[in-house]
Design a protein around this motif. Sequence first.
Motif, PDB file in Angstrom:
ATOM      1  N   LEU A  29      60.558  63.974  39.899  1.00 26.31           N
ATOM      2  CA  LEU A  29      60.122  64.807  41.015  1.00 26.31           C
ATOM      3  C   LEU A  29      58.609  64.847  41.173  1.00 26.31           C
ATOM      4  CD1 LEU A  29      62.432  67.969  40.751  1.00 26.31           C
ATOM      5  CD2 LEU A  29      62.559  66.092  42.412  1.00 26.31           C
ATOM      6  N   ASP A  30      57.892  64.260  40.226  1.00 28.55           N
ATOM      7  CA  ASP A  30      56.441  64.426  40.156  1.00 28.55           C
ATOM      8  C   ASP A  30      55.722  64.201  41.483  1.00 28.55           C
ATOM      9  OD1 ASP A  30      55.518  63.284  36.799  1.00 28.55           O
ATOM     10  OD2 ASP A  30      56.962  64.764  37.511  1.00 28.55           O
ATOM     11  N   TYR A  31      56.212  63.246  42.280  1.00 28.60           N
ATOM     12  CA  TYR A  31      55.454  62.835  43.460  1.00 28.60           C
ATOM     13  C   TYR A  31      56.010  63.398  44.759  1.00 28.60           C
ATOM     14  CZ  TYR A  31      53.839  59.601  39.925  1.00 28.60           C
ATOM     15  OH  TYR A  31      53.345  59.055  38.760  1.00 28.60           O
ATOM     16  N   TYR A  32      56.988  64.303  44.632  1.00 24.73           N
ATOM     17  CA  TYR A  32      57.688  64.756  45.827  1.00 24.73           C
ATOM     18  C   TYR A  32      57.546  66.251  46.059  1.00 24.73           C
ATOM     19  CZ  TYR A  32      59.941  60.217  45.430  1.00 24.73           C
ATOM     20  OH  TYR A  32      60.189  58.876  45.339  1.00 24.73           O
ATOM     21  N   SER A  33      57.348  66.598  47.328  1.00 29.75           N
ATOM     22  CA  SER A  33      57.525  67.980  47.716  1.00 29.75           C
ATOM     23  C   SER A  33      59.024  68.253  47.796  1.00 29.75           C
ATOM     24  CB  SER A  33      56.880  68.248  49.088  1.00 29.75           C
ATOM     25  OG  SER A  33      55.489  68.024  49.037  1.00 29.75           O
ATOM     26  N   ILE A  34      59.407  69.456  47.427  1.00 28.85           N
ATOM     27  CA  ILE A  34      60.818  69.825  47.414  1.00 28.85           C
ATOM     28  C   ILE A  34      61.017  71.081  48.264  1.00 28.85           C
ATOM     29  CG2 ILE A  34      62.782  70.560  46.007  1.00 28.85           C
ATOM     30  CD1 ILE A  34      61.989  67.665  45.564  1.00 28.85           C
ATOM     31  N   GLY A  35      62.012  71.006  49.120  1.00 31.39           N
ATOM     32  CA  GLY A  35      62.345  72.151  49.947  1.00 31.39           C
ATOM     33  C   GLY A  35      63.679  72.747  49.555  1.00 31.39           C
ATOM     34  N   TRP A  36      63.804  74.044  49.774  1.00 29.70           N
ATOM     35  CA  TRP A  36      65.095  74.726  49.667  1.00 29.70           C
ATOM     36  C   TRP A  36      65.566  75.042  51.086  1.00 29.70           C
ATOM     37  CZ3 TRP A  36      68.373  75.538  45.715  1.00 29.70           C
ATOM     38  CH2 TRP A  36      67.893  75.388  44.406  1.00 29.70           C
ATOM     39  N   PHE A  37      66.856  74.810  51.304  1.00 29.03           N
ATOM     40  CA  PHE A  37      67.471  75.034  52.598  1.00 29.03           C
ATOM     41  C   PHE A  37      68.727  75.875  52.399  1.00 29.03           C
ATOM     42  CE2 PHE A  37      64.952  71.859  54.864  1.00 29.03           C
ATOM     43  CZ  PHE A  37      64.481  71.097  53.813  1.00 29.03           C
ATOM     44  N   ARG A  38      69.167  76.518  53.443  1.00 23.94           N
ATOM     45  CA  ARG A  38      70.425  77.241  53.351  1.00 23.94           C
ATOM     46  C   ARG A  38      71.198  77.081  54.645  1.00 23.94           C
ATOM     47  NH1 ARG A  38      68.221  83.529  53.259  1.00 23.94           N
ATOM     48  NH2 ARG A  38      67.554  83.646  55.467  1.00 23.94           N
ATOM     49  N   GLU A  44      73.244  76.672  61.792  1.00 26.10           N
ATOM     50  CA  GLU A  44      72.555  75.449  61.412  1.00 26.10           C
ATOM     51  C   GLU A  44      71.823  75.641  60.094  1.00 26.10           C
ATOM     52  OE1 GLU A  44      71.612  73.607  65.865  1.00 26.10           O
ATOM     53  OE2 GLU A  44      69.980  74.077  64.484  1.00 26.10           O
ATOM     54  N   ARG A  45      71.601  74.520  59.417  1.00 31.05           N
ATOM     55  CA  ARG A  45      70.814  74.563  58.190  1.00 31.05           C
ATOM     56  C   ARG A  45      69.379  74.970  58.520  1.00 31.05           C
ATOM     57  NH1 ARG A  45      71.381  69.438  56.540  1.00 31.05           N
ATOM     58  NH2 ARG A  45      73.243  69.916  55.306  1.00 31.05           N
ATOM     59  N   GLU A  46      68.802  75.827  57.686  1.00 34.56           N
ATOM     60  CA  GLU A  46      67.432  76.260  57.910  1.00 34.56           C
ATOM     61  C   GLU A  46      66.603  76.093  56.644  1.00 34.56           C
ATOM     62  OE1 GLU A  46      66.640  80.408  58.515  1.00 34.56           O
ATOM     63  OE2 GLU A  46      68.296  81.055  57.223  1.00 34.56           O
ATOM     64  N   GLY A  47      65.342  75.776  56.852  1.00 36.54           N
ATOM     65  CA  GLY A  47      64.425  75.678  55.724  1.00 36.54           C
ATOM     66  C   GLY A  47      64.035  77.063  55.257  1.00 36.54           C
ATOM     67  N   VAL A  48      64.092  77.270  53.959  1.00 40.13           N
ATOM     68  CA  VAL A  48      63.794  78.567  53.368  1.00 40.13           C
ATOM     69  C   VAL A  48      62.428  78.568  52.703  1.00 40.13           C
ATOM     70  CG1 VAL A  48      64.503  80.204  51.591  1.00 40.13           C
ATOM     71  CG2 VAL A  48      66.230  79.095  53.022  1.00 40.13           C
ATOM     72  N   VAL A 100      59.111  67.205  53.309  1.00 35.58           N
ATOM     73  CA  VAL A 100      57.706  67.440  53.592  1.00 35.58           C
ATOM     74  C   VAL A 100      57.597  68.916  53.953  1.00 35.58           C
ATOM     75  CG1 VAL A 100      57.104  65.101  54.279  1.00 35.58           C
ATOM     76  CG2 VAL A 100      58.020  66.655  55.983  1.00 35.58           C
ATOM     77  N   CYS A 101      56.509  69.533  53.534  1.00 36.74           N
ATOM     78  CA  CYS A 101      56.372  70.975  53.721  1.00 36.74           C
ATOM     79  C   CYS A 101      55.758  71.274  55.085  1.00 36.74           C
ATOM     80  CB  CYS A 101      55.557  71.584  52.586  1.00 36.74           C
ATOM     81  SG  CYS A 101      56.385  71.483  50.982  1.00 36.74           S
ATOM     82  N   LEU A 102      56.492  70.931  56.119  1.00 36.74           N
ATOM     83  CA  LEU A 102      56.119  71.216  57.505  1.00 36.74           C
ATOM     84  C   LEU A 102      57.226  72.028  58.133  1.00 36.74           C
ATOM     85  CD1 LEU A 102      54.833  67.671  58.552  1.00 36.74           C
ATOM     86  CD2 LEU A 102      53.463  69.676  57.926  1.00 36.74           C
ATOM     87  N   ARG A 103      56.843  72.919  59.057  1.00 32.84           N
ATOM     88  CA  ARG A 103      57.844  73.819  59.683  1.00 32.84           C
ATOM     89  C   ARG A 103      58.685  74.432  58.566  1.00 32.84           C
ATOM     90  NH1 ARG A 103      57.706  69.330  62.837  1.00 32.84           N
ATOM     91  NH2 ARG A 103      59.648  68.499  61.987  1.00 32.84           N
ATOM     92  N   VAL A 104      58.040  75.000  57.622  1.00 34.17           N
ATOM     93  CA  VAL A 104      58.566  75.514  56.346  1.00 34.17           C
ATOM     94  C   VAL A 104      58.954  74.332  55.456  1.00 34.17           C
ATOM     95  CG1 VAL A 104      60.204  76.988  55.149  1.00 34.17           C
ATOM     96  CG2 VAL A 104      59.338  77.669  57.403  1.00 34.17           C
ATOM     97  N   ALA A 105      60.026  73.628  55.821  1.00 31.62           N
ATOM     98  CA  ALA A 105      60.450  72.463  55.040  1.00 31.62           C
ATOM     99  C   ALA A 105      61.221  71.528  55.957  1.00 31.62           C
ATOM    100  CB  ALA A 105      61.327  72.906  53.875  1.00 31.62           C
TER     101      ALA A 105
END
Length: 122
Positions: A29-38, A44-48, A100-105
């Motif tokens: 995971l070292d090089y990646y941004s990680i998003g949580w979604f629900r 619809e799925r939304e970025g948290v 990518v950490c845009l529009r939350v995720a």
Amino acid sequence: QLQLVESGGGLVQPGGSLRLSCAASGFSLDYYSIGWFRQAPGKEREGVSCISSNGGDTNYADSVKGRFTISRDNAKNTVWLQLNSLKPEDTAVYHCQVSVCLRVATPIRDYWGQGTQVTVSS
């Protein structure tokens, strides 16, 4: 195979807390941004939330700001989402994803794991 496995969900009363984990296997995971979604039923799925690769930047949806906290430990190849002051409207299946950490995720992969169910109910 590159996998993200979510865990830590459960049934909790309003006002309670949970800690969700997102563990990576097959890649670092070292090089990646990680998003949580629900995703709640019928919605619809939304970025948290989202965290940058080095943990220096974080984003939160307005609905969870001040209640949820995202963190990561690249040495453990894991990202966490601490959920506090839970509300019934937080009930959903929660997923983590390379983002990518845009529009939350914003997710950048189409493959999704099973997620972990969070149910907030009295």
